[in-house]
Design a protein around this motif. Structure first.
Motif, PDB file in Angstrom:
ATOM      1  N   THR A 153     174.168  26.645  52.431  1.00 30.43           N
ATOM      2  CA  THR A 153     172.784  27.044  52.660  1.00 30.43           C
ATOM      3  C   THR A 153     171.991  26.963  51.355  1.00 30.43           C
ATOM      4  OG1 THR A 153     173.507  28.549  54.411  1.00 30.43           O
ATOM      5  CG2 THR A 153     171.306  28.912  53.482  1.00 30.43           C
ATOM      6  N   THR A 154     170.772  26.475  51.444  1.00 30.74           N
ATOM      7  CA  THR A 154     169.904  26.430  50.273  1.00 30.74           C
ATOM      8  C   THR A 154     169.616  27.850  49.802  1.00 30.74           C
ATOM      9  OG1 THR A 154     168.866  24.389  51.036  1.00 30.74           O
ATOM     10  CG2 THR A 154     167.657  25.687  49.400  1.00 30.74           C
ATOM     11  N   SER A 165     166.039  27.792  44.039  1.00 29.78           N
ATOM     12  CA  SER A 165     166.841  26.602  43.779  1.00 29.78           C
ATOM     13  C   SER A 165     166.141  25.693  42.783  1.00 29.78           C
ATOM     14  CB  SER A 165     167.131  25.838  45.072  1.00 29.78           C
ATOM     15  OG  SER A 165     165.936  25.497  45.747  1.00 29.78           O
ATOM     16  N   LEU A 192     165.454  21.835  41.734  1.00 26.01           N
ATOM     17  CA  LEU A 192     165.392  20.510  42.345  1.00 26.01           C
ATOM     18  C   LEU A 192     165.442  19.451  41.251  1.00 26.01           C
ATOM     19  CD1 LEU A 192     162.502  21.153  44.909  1.00 26.01           C
ATOM     20  CD2 LEU A 192     164.961  21.598  45.189  1.00 26.01           C
ATOM     21  N   ILE A 232     169.648  19.461  45.375  1.00 25.79           N
ATOM     22  CA  ILE A 232     169.334  20.890  45.424  1.00 25.79           C
ATOM     23  C   ILE A 232     170.449  21.604  44.678  1.00 25.79           C
ATOM     24  CG2 ILE A 232     168.909  22.874  46.903  1.00 25.79           C
ATOM     25  CD1 ILE A 232     168.109  20.908  49.126  1.00 25.79           C
ATOM     26  N   ASP A 267     172.083  25.114  42.887  1.00 23.02           N
ATOM     27  CA  ASP A 267     172.117  26.574  42.819  1.00 23.02           C
ATOM     28  C   ASP A 267     172.024  26.964  41.346  1.00 23.02           C
ATOM     29  OD1 ASP A 267     172.697  29.275  42.759  1.00 23.02           O
ATOM     30  OD2 ASP A 267     174.306  29.148  44.233  1.00 23.02           O
ATOM     31  N   ALA A 278     173.506  20.265  47.795  1.00 23.17           N
ATOM     32  CA  ALA A 278     173.089  19.292  48.805  1.00 23.17           C
ATOM     33  C   ALA A 278     172.306  18.169  48.144  1.00 23.17           C
ATOM     34  CB  ALA A 278     172.243  19.952  49.892  1.00 23.17           C
ATOM     35  N   LYS A 307     159.896  25.768  51.083  1.00 21.52           N
ATOM     36  CA  LYS A 307     160.650  25.161  52.181  1.00 21.52           C
ATOM     37  C   LYS A 307     160.547  23.640  52.225  1.00 21.52           C
ATOM     38  CE  LYS A 307     160.254  29.288  55.063  1.00 21.52           C
ATOM     39  NZ  LYS A 307     159.756  29.876  56.327  1.00 21.52           N
ATOM     40  N   LEU A 339     163.754  21.419  52.625  1.00 19.73           N
ATOM     41  CA  LEU A 339     164.735  22.068  51.764  1.00 19.73           C
ATOM     42  C   LEU A 339     165.640  23.029  52.517  1.00 19.73           C
ATOM     43  CD1 LEU A 339     162.481  22.802  48.655  1.00 19.73           C
ATOM     44  CD2 LEU A 339     164.164  20.968  48.924  1.00 19.73           C
ATOM     45  N   GLN A 368     167.737  20.548  54.535  1.00 19.14           N
ATOM     46  CA  GLN A 368     168.366  19.633  53.570  1.00 19.14           C
ATOM     47  C   GLN A 368     168.362  18.196  54.092  1.00 19.14           C
ATOM     48  OE1 GLN A 368     172.230  21.384  52.950  1.00 19.14           O
ATOM     49  NE2 GLN A 368     171.419  23.188  51.918  1.00 19.14           N
ATOM     50  N   GLN A 382     162.027  30.239  48.216  1.00 18.01           N
ATOM     51  CA  GLN A 382     161.728  30.415  49.637  1.00 18.01           C
ATOM     52  C   GLN A 382     161.093  31.775  49.882  1.00 18.01           C
ATOM     53  OE1 GLN A 382     164.650  29.356  52.581  1.00 18.01           O
ATOM     54  NE2 GLN A 382     165.584  27.825  51.244  1.00 18.01           N
TER      55      GLN A 382
END
Length: 369
Positions: free
Chosen positions: A29-30, A34, A36, A47, A49, A57, A75, A95, A98, A368
């Protein structure tokens, strides 16, 4: 199901295959926050962490991606597909899911590059069209365009109130300051010759009444001030107090400091950062970081004294710079080395690297809501 199988070839040669290795990785899960990272070589958005510095992802984007920005709700990501001014699309990434969404076709607005997301809209430069514009995701339309008349309008900054826009124009060696202003009211047309008849005295037929629209709300316009700076100005940033704009001049190796209220250059620093690509302030505005496509060093300046603080070895050339919102770290895309360097902003030392694809470039932060 067995973990694998073996294939017997003539001569007693045995090949072993693992079914586990052939299965796709389990999707993650995003995270709520995050990092980018764009990969030019892989034509992909990673993406990451930020807690683990691991890619969770990938999503495909168009050829020659350069800059990325996230929507205010974190998002959606938008990617400029540049092509040296030849392409005319923005890639869009979901996002949360993904995955890639349909591209935004900019039509005649070729060479999209600089991006920012302010006031619910995506703002972009269109280098090939010598213009800037805004895209409204709610309506799915480009709702505003303005020409700069400058060559290679490249990067963009929009103030929170959307009343000022700043751009660097690389080949013209200028900075544009665009201000939203009220257009002066139109003067009423000259009254016609007085005629005798009903209504002549009160603006009826034959009277001096104002034309349509004369008494409506004020119309808005944009005023552009073009400021000459050093040659090859590209990467720039605006100080947190909004009073200064610093731009890195790739050909001159200098830093031009523009006083925004005064609309003029007030200092030119002999930084010797040739091939400069990006310049970014730390979140507290105390330091400015400058990357170079040609050099192994990240150059760090003290903004108060306007003096160089340190040169940090980060690789063999660098492009994108992004500050972590809490001011703890900076991320620098080192394209020739195929990694993103992680810089501790307290010690000014590199503390790690992120493998997010070949030739990383544009960086963005997504939160998010």
């Amino acid at each position: 199901m067995p973990a694998g199988f073996r294939c017997f070839l003539p001569g007693g040669v045995v090949l072993a295959f693992s079914l586990t290795a052939m299965q796709p990785a389990i999707a993650q899960t995003t995270p709520q926050q995050s990092l980018l990272v764009l990969s030019k070589h892989d034509h992909a958005l990673s993406i990451v962490d930020p807690a683990t510095l691991k890619v969770i992802a990938h999503a495909p984007v168009g050829q020659d991606p350069h800059e990325v920005i996230a929507s205010s709700d974190g998002k959606t990501a938008y990617v400029s597909i540049y092509g040296g001014g030849a392409f005319h699309v923005l890639s869009v990434i979901d996002l949360v899911g993904q995955k890639a969404l349909p591209d935004i076709d900019l039509g005649a607005l070729n060479g999209p590059h600089g991006l920012t997301f302010v006031g619910g809209k995506l703002w972009f430069t269109a280098e090939g069209a010598k213009a800037i514009g805004s895209y409204d995701p709610a309506s799915g339309k480009i709702d505003w365009i303005m020409g700069t008349g400058q060559n290679r309008t490249h990067m963009i900054y929009v103030t929170a109130d959307q009343k000022q826009i700043y751009t660097t124009n690389v080949a013209s060696a200028t900075v544009s300051i665009l201000e939203k202003t009220a257009r002066p009211p139109m003067a009423p047309p000259p009254p016609p010759k007085m005629q005798h008849g009903p209504g002549a005295a009160n603006g009826g037929p034959g009277g001096p009444g104002l034309g349509p629209g004369m008494n409506g709300p004020p119309q808005m316009d944009w005023t552009q001030t073009v400021i000459p700076v050093g040659k090859g100005d590209e990467g720039f940033d605006v100080s947190p107090d909004g009073r200064e704009l610093w731009t890195a001049d790739a050909q001159d190796g200098t830093i031009s400091i523009v006083d925004i209220p005064g609309k003029k250059v007030v200092a030119t620093l002999p930084a010797k950062v040739f091939g400069a690509n990006r310049l970014k302030f730390t979140t507290d505005g105390k330091l400015a970081l400058i990357s170079s496509l040609r050099d192994a060093d990240l150059v760090i300046y003290d903004t108060s004294s306007r003096k160089e603080v340190k040169r940090v070895k980060i690789g063999h050339g660098a492009a994108g710079i992004l500050m972590q919102p809490d001011g703890a770290r900076a991320f620098i895309s080192c394209g020739p080395d195929n990694y993103v360097a992680v810089l501790d902003l307290k010690t000014l030392e590199v503390t790690g690297h992120i493998d997010a694809g070949g030739e990383p470039d544009g960086l963005a932060w997504a939160v998010q809501q």
